[in-house]
Design an enzyme around this catalytic site. Sequence first.
Site, mmCIF file in Angstrom:
data_model
loop_
_atom_site.group_PDB
_atom_site.id
_atom_site.type_symbol
_atom_site.label_atom_id
_atom_site.label_comp_id
_atom_site.label_asym_id
_atom_site.label_seq_id
_atom_site.Cartn_x
_atom_site.Cartn_y
_atom_site.Cartn_z
ATOM 1 N N ASP A 1 4.412 26.457 92.244
ATOM 2 C CA ASP A 1 5.721 26.280 92.864
ATOM 3 C C ASP A 1 6.202 24.879 92.521
ATOM 4 O O ASP A 1 5.490 23.899 92.731
ATOM 5 C CB ASP A 1 5.634 26.439 94.385
ATOM 6 C CG ASP A 1 5.410 27.895 94.781
ATOM 7 O OD1 ASP A 1 5.323 28.746 93.874
ATOM 8 O OD2 ASP A 1 5.314 28.180 95.985
ATOM 9 N N ASP B 1 9.919 40.419 97.166
ATOM 10 C CA ASP B 1 9.235 40.115 98.416
ATOM 11 C C ASP B 1 9.488 41.297 99.339
ATOM 12 O O ASP B 1 10.644 41.646 99.587
ATOM 13 C CB ASP B 1 9.809 38.836 99.059
ATOM 14 C CG ASP B 1 9.518 37.604 98.213
ATOM 15 O OD1 ASP B 1 8.348 37.375 97.896
ATOM 16 O OD2 ASP B 1 10.474 36.876 97.857
#
Lengths: 251, 198
Positions: A11, A130
Amino acid sequence: MLAKRIIPCLDVRDGRVVKGVNFKGIKEVGDPVECAYEYNKQGADEIVFYDITASHEGRGAILDVVRNTAKKVFVPLTVGGGIGSVEDIRAILRAGADKVSVNSQAVKDPQLIKDGADIFGSQCICLGIDAKKIAENKWTVYINGGRIDMHLDLIEWVKKAQDLGAGEICLNSIDTDGVRGGFDIPMLKAVTDAVDIPVIASGGAGSVGDFAEAFIKTDCSAALAASLFHFHELTIKDVKDDCRKKGIPVR
Amino acid sequence: MTVIIDYGAGNLFSVQNALYHLGIENKISSKRDDIEAADRLILPGVGAFPDAMRKLKEAGLVDVIKRQAQLKPLMGICLGMQMLLDKSYEFGETDGLGLIPGTVELMTPAGGLPIPHIGWNELIKNGKCPLLSESAGEYVYFVHSYAAHTEDKYIAAYCGYGMKVPALVQNGNVYGCQFHPEKSGETGLEILRRFASL
């Protein structure tokens, strides 16, 4: 025989590596180019940069990260996070990435998948999802880093995305992400049964055996993890050794 | 000097990054003079066959590549490899460069395996090839839906994916990698290193 892939995810915010646990409590840990190089040495089959830079002005930083990584890491590179247009995709591929992972914007405008696949080829377009369980064998798709429920059925969405030309699906379970109890096997199974394109398992890896479990119990092609590799609790080599011992083909 | 042929379609910079990393002198060019002066040529390619052949024709490079391939080593990568064959059936029927006898057809793997064939697959050697080391169990990275159909004698290595997929083809000086050596870690870099020393 095709090897199952082990993929570390980094990330990145404003050009630096961070990792949120359950998308909260971010903590900075390093230079993305160095991290990618280290993972490459450990035997990563692919490297994913997930750009969580909030401001539009800061978005150029990820392009430099990709450019510099592509000079010293010779495995496929994928960039996800905040990709909203064909122009974004073009800029990332030009910088040296092999694939992009589109997520929220593709839910809002599925044409992005089709346009991206038509122009750059399906192999470049990974759909990031997601999703969260709402009932037995039923999940809905969330956007904006798992914050907004779109009330969109997961299975309908993956089938539609495949038809639009997505080349791969990276499936993150909000329920298992950050919990470290293993990947979301029922969700993975439902998705791999619904589509023919490769599916990457994401969210929940907590121990070395979790990867082999996903490969044995489902038809997923790859498994992705971030913090587990990141804090050196496990190396990619540890995971591959475990898979090899259990008869799973790995590189 | 290794020249990476630029015809407006391809993974030029990934290939160039790998060559630089290996310390191999190289140049990206679309000029006939450079192609004629080169010691060896790399033909990259990503995308669809008809579009890539059309671009190659528009760049006026078809004849010079065919001629130079008789004189020096040429490596096609991915779609660039497919373009070395006689013809492709991707989106209709399109003639290729005809440097390796055979055709390019949609893959038909047994067992309902997904297409495109994406990922790391094991190279299974099929005879001797100067680009390949002696080691076994080496994996390289593939991303493709179409594959070469050619005689066994032109296949230096293949991989298994519900069918025998030609991975590395060779006809004399002309080599074709269906996989991406520039994205195949150390194994891929070694193949490029060997090509550069031909």
